[in-house]
Enzyme design. Structure first.
Site, PDB file in Angstrom:
ATOM      1  N   ASN A  10      52.750  44.545  20.071  1.00  0.00           N
ATOM      2  CA  ASN A  10      54.058  44.767  19.461  1.00  0.00           C
ATOM      3  C   ASN A  10      53.977  46.081  18.691  1.00  0.00           C
ATOM      4  O   ASN A  10      53.318  46.149  17.656  1.00  0.00           O
ATOM      5  CB  ASN A  10      54.393  43.597  18.526  1.00  0.00           C
ATOM      6  CG  ASN A  10      55.669  43.833  17.740  1.00  0.00           C
ATOM      7  OD1 ASN A  10      56.451  44.727  18.080  1.00  0.00           O
ATOM      8  ND2 ASN A  10      55.886  43.040  16.703  1.00  0.00           N
ATOM      9  N   TRP A  11      54.633  47.103  19.202  1.00  0.00           N
ATOM     10  CA  TRP A  11      54.511  48.436  18.593  1.00  0.00           C
ATOM     11  C   TRP A  11      55.543  48.679  17.497  1.00  0.00           C
ATOM     12  O   TRP A  11      55.595  49.774  16.930  1.00  0.00           O
ATOM     13  CB  TRP A  11      54.537  49.511  19.699  1.00  0.00           C
ATOM     14  CG  TRP A  11      53.302  49.430  20.559  1.00  0.00           C
ATOM     15  CD1 TRP A  11      52.165  48.712  20.273  1.00  0.00           C
ATOM     16  CD2 TRP A  11      53.056  50.075  21.818  1.00  0.00           C
ATOM     17  NE1 TRP A  11      51.228  48.868  21.274  1.00  0.00           N
ATOM     18  CE2 TRP A  11      51.744  49.693  22.235  1.00  0.00           C
ATOM     19  CE3 TRP A  11      53.806  50.916  22.637  1.00  0.00           C
ATOM     20  CZ2 TRP A  11      51.182  50.143  23.433  1.00  0.00           C
ATOM     21  CZ3 TRP A  11      53.246  51.373  23.835  1.00  0.00           C
ATOM     22  CH2 TRP A  11      51.944  50.991  24.225  1.00  0.00           C
ATOM     23  N   LYS A  12      56.339  47.671  17.220  1.00  0.00           N
ATOM     24  CA  LYS A  12      57.276  47.715  16.079  1.00  0.00           C
ATOM     25  C   LYS A  12      58.018  49.056  16.034  1.00  0.00           C
ATOM     26  O   LYS A  12      58.358  49.609  17.065  1.00  0.00           O
ATOM     27  CB  LYS A  12      56.519  47.438  14.773  1.00  0.00           C
ATOM     28  CG  LYS A  12      55.657  46.181  14.847  1.00  0.00           C
ATOM     29  CD  LYS A  12      55.205  45.691  13.507  1.00  0.00           C
ATOM     30  CE  LYS A  12      54.244  44.549  13.668  1.00  0.00           C
ATOM     31  NZ  LYS A  12      53.986  43.817  12.458  1.00  0.00           N
ATOM     32  N   HIS A  96      60.776  37.371  15.770  1.00  0.00           N
ATOM     33  CA  HIS A  96      59.635  37.880  15.001  1.00  0.00           C
ATOM     34  C   HIS A  96      59.918  37.666  13.516  1.00  0.00           C
ATOM     35  O   HIS A  96      61.060  37.794  13.070  1.00  0.00           O
ATOM     36  CB  HIS A  96      59.424  39.373  15.308  1.00  0.00           C
ATOM     37  CG  HIS A  96      58.118  39.867  14.764  1.00  0.00           C
ATOM     38  ND1 HIS A  96      57.969  40.205  13.449  1.00  0.00           N
ATOM     39  CD2 HIS A  96      56.909  40.044  15.343  1.00  0.00           C
ATOM     40  CE1 HIS A  96      56.714  40.575  13.236  1.00  0.00           C
ATOM     41  NE2 HIS A  96      56.046  40.488  14.377  1.00  0.00           N
ATOM     42  N   GLU A  98      59.523  39.453  11.036  1.00  0.00           N
ATOM     43  CA  GLU A  98      60.187  40.581  10.364  1.00  0.00           C
ATOM     44  C   GLU A  98      61.697  40.537  10.618  1.00  0.00           C
ATOM     45  O   GLU A  98      62.493  40.916   9.755  1.00  0.00           O
ATOM     46  CB  GLU A  98      59.556  41.912  10.830  1.00  0.00           C
ATOM     47  CG  GLU A  98      58.169  42.093  10.221  1.00  0.00           C
ATOM     48  CD  GLU A  98      57.184  42.885  11.056  1.00  0.00           C
ATOM     49  OE1 GLU A  98      57.596  43.572  12.005  1.00  0.00           O
ATOM     50  OE2 GLU A  98      55.972  42.802  10.750  1.00  0.00           O
ATOM     51  N   GLU A 168      52.692  32.899  14.586  1.00  0.00           N
ATOM     52  CA  GLU A 168      52.341  34.018  13.732  1.00  0.00           C
ATOM     53  C   GLU A 168      52.545  33.634  12.269  1.00  0.00           C
ATOM     54  O   GLU A 168      53.675  33.736  11.750  1.00  0.00           O
ATOM     55  CB  GLU A 168      53.225  35.229  14.054  1.00  0.00           C
ATOM     56  CG  GLU A 168      53.079  35.722  15.472  1.00  0.00           C
ATOM     57  CD  GLU A 168      53.348  37.217  15.571  1.00  0.00           C
ATOM     58  OE1 GLU A 168      52.476  37.932  16.055  1.00  0.00           O
ATOM     59  OE2 GLU A 168      54.419  37.671  15.121  1.00  0.00           O
ATOM     60  N   GLY A 174      50.059  41.870   9.420  1.00  0.00           N
ATOM     61  CA  GLY A 174      49.909  43.188   8.796  1.00  0.00           C
ATOM     62  C   GLY A 174      49.163  43.154   7.474  1.00  0.00           C
ATOM     63  O   GLY A 174      49.156  44.134   6.734  1.00  0.00           O
ATOM     64  N   SER A 214      47.176  39.899  12.343  1.00  0.00           N
ATOM     65  CA  SER A 214      45.957  40.676  12.078  1.00  0.00           C
ATOM     66  C   SER A 214      44.842  40.433  13.097  1.00  0.00           C
ATOM     67  O   SER A 214      43.662  40.417  12.728  1.00  0.00           O
ATOM     68  CB  SER A 214      45.463  40.420  10.654  1.00  0.00           C
ATOM     69  OG  SER A 214      46.416  40.888   9.720  1.00  0.00           O
ATOM     70  N   GLY A 236      49.286  45.919  14.489  1.00  0.00           N
ATOM     71  CA  GLY A 236      48.541  47.116  14.098  1.00  0.00           C
ATOM     72  C   GLY A 236      47.438  47.521  15.068  1.00  0.00           C
ATOM     73  O   GLY A 236      47.337  48.700  15.451  1.00  0.00           O
TER      74      GLY A 236
HETATM   75  C1  PEP Z   1      52.943  41.248  14.825  1.00  0.00           C
HETATM   76  O1  PEP Z   1      53.656  42.164  14.485  1.00  0.00           O
HETATM   77  O2  PEP Z   1      53.389  40.428  15.616  1.00  0.00           O
HETATM   78  C2  PEP Z   1      51.591  41.159  14.261  1.00  0.00           C
HETATM   79  C3  PEP Z   1      50.900  40.098  14.507  1.00  0.00           C
HETATM   80  O3  PEP Z   1      51.155  42.233  13.512  1.00  0.00           O
HETATM   81  P1  PEP Z   1      49.633  42.490  13.009  1.00  0.00           P
HETATM   82  O4  PEP Z   1      48.721  42.268  14.199  1.00  0.00           O
HETATM   83  O5  PEP Z   1      49.633  43.912  12.523  1.00  0.00           O
HETATM   84  O6  PEP Z   1      49.359  41.503  11.929  1.00  0.00           O
END
Ligand code: PEP
Length: 251
Positions: A10-12, A96, A98, A168, A174, A214, A236
């Site tokens: 996921n490049w957000k 997601h 976010e 998640e 993050g 993460s 990330g």
């Molecule tokens: C995500 O955005 O779905 C995610 C899991 O981010 P990260 O790996 O940076 O925690």
């Protein structure tokens, strides 16, 4: 039952079209020859056409970070399934944390997005997960079950076995803190049990449940060795070709 793993990046809100091309041209040689698992990348909407171009001839799934349930209309800022199919998307992330946290997306809306994606032939990657206060007050399974049931309710009657769920935990996204493999397995097994009760054992056994939060090259192998962890949604660590390639090449 063996499920084909799926590793999704996921490049957000990272990457212009040019930066996305550069990341893909570094990534693709690193994962060449990997054919026993699915790989997906979700660049920002504006970089999807450039990514589609870089991915031509590749089996990597071009994935969107969201999708709207209506086919067209006065929905400023939203993107339809037809628009995503038009640029070559195979999948769409929905719900997601976010989106839920910062943009007010609701359980029911997430379900509608998932349904629209599925009906259009996109693989929905439906995100669920608890916040830190919810975990600390022992409400993890209750929250995840509520989010999941709302999505499954919208998906009733559709061919849901191809849907992917991403567990998640919000406190792990993050933050550098990840759920332990045991914590992930506990929630993944609970998710599969909810799906079995609502859609039957065959569907529950076929659906892929990804872990996100993460995930790093150092943590992927142990996570993937858990029985109900069928892949990962990676933020990330997917922004750097070497590190994402190592995650793709888990095991
Ligand atoms: C995500 O955005 O779905 C995610 C899991 O981010 P990260 O790996 O940076 O925690």
């Amino acid at each position: 039952m063996s499920r084909r793993p799926l590793i999704a990046g996921n490049w957000k809100m990272h990457g212009t079209a040019g930066e996305t091309r550069a990341l893909l041209s570094a990534l693709l040689p690193e994962i060449a020859g990997v054919d026993d698992r699915d790989v997906a990348v979700a660049p920002p909407f504006t970089a999807l056409p450039a990514a589609a171009d870089e991915l031509s001839g590749s089996t990597v799934w071009l994935t969107a970070q969201n999708v709207h349930w209506e086919a067209k209309g006065a929905f400023t800022g939203e993107i339809s399934t037809a628009m995503l199919l038009d640029v070559g998307c195979r999948a769409a992330i929905v719900g997601h944390s976010e989106r839920r946290q910062y943009f007010g997306e609701t359980d029911q809306g997430v379900g509608r997005r998932a349904r629209a994606a599925l009906v259009a032939g996109l693989v929905p990657i439906v995100c669920v997960g608890e916040t830190l206060p919810e975990r600390e007050s022992d409400r993890t399974l209750e929250v995840v079950e509520r989010q999941l049931r709302a999505a499954l309710l919208e998906l009733q009657g559709a061919a849901i076995a191809t849907v992917c769920i991403a567990y998640e935990p919000v406190w792990a996204i993050g933050t550098g803190k990840n759920a332990t493999p045991t914590q992930a397995q506990e929630v993944h097994a609970a998710i599969r049990a909810v799906i079995a009760r609502s859609a039957g054992d065959a569907t529950a056994n076929a659906m892929r449940i990804l872990y996100g939060g993460s995930v790093k090259p150092e943590t992927i192998d142990a996570l993937m060795s858990e029985r109900d962890v069928d892949g990962a949604l990676v933020g990330g660590a997917s922004l750097e070709a070497r590190s994402f390639a190592r995650i793709v090449r888990f095991g």
